[in-house]
Design a protein around this motif. Structure first.
Motif, PDB file in Angstrom:
ATOM      1  N   ILE A 174       0.848  -1.204   0.000  1.00 52.72           N
ATOM      2  CA  ILE A 174       0.000   0.000   0.000  1.00 52.72           C
ATOM      3  C   ILE A 174       0.876   1.244   0.000  1.00 52.72           C
ATOM      4  O   ILE A 174       0.644   2.196  -0.758  1.00 52.72           O
ATOM      5  CB  ILE A 174      -0.966  -0.012   1.208  1.00 52.72           C
ATOM      6  N   PHE A 175       1.908   1.249   0.840  1.00 49.57           N
ATOM      7  CA  PHE A 175       2.833   2.378   0.894  1.00 49.57           C
ATOM      8  C   PHE A 175       3.490   2.595  -0.472  1.00 49.57           C
ATOM      9  O   PHE A 175       3.643   3.739  -0.934  1.00 49.57           O
ATOM     10  CB  PHE A 175       3.911   2.154   1.959  1.00 49.57           C
ATOM     11  N   ALA A 176       3.873   1.507  -1.153  1.00 48.06           N
ATOM     12  CA  ALA A 176       4.516   1.607  -2.465  1.00 48.06           C
ATOM     13  C   ALA A 176       3.596   2.308  -3.462  1.00 48.06           C
ATOM     14  O   ALA A 176       4.035   3.174  -4.223  1.00 48.06           O
ATOM     15  CB  ALA A 176       4.899   0.218  -2.970  1.00 48.06           C
ATOM     16  N   TYR A 177       2.314   1.951  -3.440  1.00 45.47           N
ATOM     17  CA  TYR A 177       1.371   2.606  -4.352  1.00 45.47           C
ATOM     18  C   TYR A 177       1.256   4.094  -4.042  1.00 45.47           C
ATOM     19  O   TYR A 177       1.321   4.942  -4.944  1.00 45.47           O
ATOM     20  CB  TYR A 177      -0.018   1.950  -4.300  1.00 45.47           C
ATOM     21  N   PHE A 178       1.090   4.426  -2.771  1.00 43.58           N
ATOM     22  CA  PHE A 178       0.948   5.838  -2.393  1.00 43.58           C
ATOM     23  C   PHE A 178       2.228   6.624  -2.662  1.00 43.58           C
ATOM     24  O   PHE A 178       2.175   7.780  -3.081  1.00 43.58           O
ATOM     25  CB  PHE A 178       0.508   5.974  -0.935  1.00 43.58           C
ATOM     26  N   CYS A 179       3.364   6.002  -2.441  1.00 48.71           N
ATOM     27  CA  CYS A 179       4.647   6.644  -2.734  1.00 48.71           C
ATOM     28  C   CYS A 179       4.754   6.915  -4.235  1.00 48.71           C
ATOM     29  O   CYS A 179       5.132   8.011  -4.655  1.00 48.71           O
ATOM     30  CB  CYS A 179       5.787   5.753  -2.250  1.00 48.71           C
ATOM     31  N   GLY A 180       4.387   5.940  -5.031  1.00 52.44           N
ATOM     32  CA  GLY A 180       4.390   6.115  -6.482  1.00 52.44           C
ATOM     33  C   GLY A 180       3.420   7.189  -6.946  1.00 52.44           C
ATOM     34  O   GLY A 180       3.648   7.858  -7.949  1.00 52.44           O
ATOM     35  N   SER A 181       2.338   7.377  -6.199  1.00 49.24           N
ATOM     36  CA  SER A 181       1.298   8.349  -6.561  1.00 49.24           C
ATOM     37  C   SER A 181       1.700   9.808  -6.348  1.00 49.24           C
ATOM     38  O   SER A 181       0.983  10.709  -6.774  1.00 49.24           O
ATOM     39  CB  SER A 181       0.019   8.069  -5.762  1.00 49.24           C
ATOM     40  N   ILE A 182       2.813  10.038  -5.694  1.00 48.00           N
ATOM     41  CA  ILE A 182       3.283  11.415  -5.494  1.00 48.00           C
ATOM     42  C   ILE A 182       3.936  11.880  -6.792  1.00 48.00           C
ATOM     43  O   ILE A 182       4.997  11.390  -7.167  1.00 48.00           O
ATOM     44  CB  ILE A 182       4.279  11.501  -4.313  1.00 48.00           C
ATOM     45  N   SER A 183       3.303  12.792  -7.494  1.00 48.57           N
ATOM     46  CA  SER A 183       3.813  13.243  -8.789  1.00 48.57           C
ATOM     47  C   SER A 183       4.863  14.335  -8.601  1.00 48.57           C
ATOM     48  O   SER A 183       4.542  15.501  -8.367  1.00 48.57           O
ATOM     49  CB  SER A 183       2.683  13.765  -9.671  1.00 48.57           C
ATOM     50  N   SER A 184       6.102  13.948  -8.725  1.00 44.91           N
ATOM     51  CA  SER A 184       7.208  14.895  -8.581  1.00 44.91           C
ATOM     52  C   SER A 184       7.103  16.012  -9.603  1.00 44.91           C
ATOM     53  O   SER A 184       7.343  17.181  -9.280  1.00 44.91           O
ATOM     54  CB  SER A 184       8.547  14.173  -8.767  1.00 44.91           C
ATOM     55  N   ALA A 185       6.758  15.673 -10.833  1.00 42.43           N
ATOM     56  CA  ALA A 185       6.690  16.667 -11.906  1.00 42.43           C
ATOM     57  C   ALA A 185       5.674  17.767 -11.583  1.00 42.43           C
ATOM     58  O   ALA A 185       5.981  18.961 -11.692  1.00 42.43           O
ATOM     59  CB  ALA A 185       6.339  15.992 -13.228  1.00 42.43           C
TER      60      ALA A 185
END
Length: 190
Positions: free
Chosen positions: A9-20
């Motif tokens: 779950i953390f991996a998905y939420f971490c991936g969901s943070i759009s750096s751009a």
């Protein structure tokens, strides 16, 4: 098993943070979803501001690495270790925080895979760099690397090869429009 679920779950939420999107917004630059390819990723941000694109690239790589480092810390089994990069990449491509419209996952995938082993990641980055230097197409670098990386994985990390192959298929799917433009001679060079 509960720690694996929490890390996933953390991996998905971490991936969901759009750096751009966040870095452009913080620096009062245009939203990358509104210009160029409309893709919130490093290559499109490069069209806006080269210096900012470096920060986006580094953050996207880092968000691929963090869930993997946590996975290693908790010594999760290899099967799940291979699932974490897929979930992180899916979070990047379909971010819950940005109406499920994200980037193509290349830098985040690279970040995840660098934690698996430097042998695999050094070949991966060399393939991408050589392709981009020879062709000046970032997308072609991602496509060729995605095609070749499963072969590298079978050789260097066979226990994770199926998951890495699945990740490559996801990246290739996200580049289908780029493939079409490359075939038509309409893809933009960097």
């Amino acid at each position: 098993m509960s720690i694996i679920i929490l890390i996933t779950i953390f991996a998905y939420f971490c991936g969901s943070i759009s750096s751009a999107i966040l870095i452009c917004k913080f620096n009062k630059l245009p939203d990358p979803r509104s210009i160029g390819s409309k893709n919130p990723g490093t290559t499109n941000v490069l069209r806006i501001n080269k210096k900012i694109a470096i920060y986006v690239l580094l953050c996207d790589i880092l968000k691929g690495m963090i869930p993997m480092w946590i996975s290693y810390l908790f010594n999760i089994p290899n099967f799940w270790l291979g699932i974490i990069p897929i979930v992180t990449c899916i979070g990047h491509i379909y971010p819950i925080f940005f109406k499920f419209y994200g980037g193509k996952g290349v830098a985040t995938t690279f970040g995840s895979l660098t934690t698996i082993g430097w042998d695999l990641s050094s070949i991966m980055i060399t393939t991408w760099i050589m392709t981009v230097l020879l062709t000046r197409f970032s997308s072609l670098g991602a496509i060729i690397t995605s095609i070749i990386i499963p072969i590298y994985a079978w050789y260097y990390k066979s226990e994770l090869a199926i998951q890495i192959t699945a990740l490559s298929v996801i990246i290739l799917f996200k580049h289908k429009n780029n493939m079409y433009r490359l075939l038509k001679g309409q893809e933009n060079r960097i």
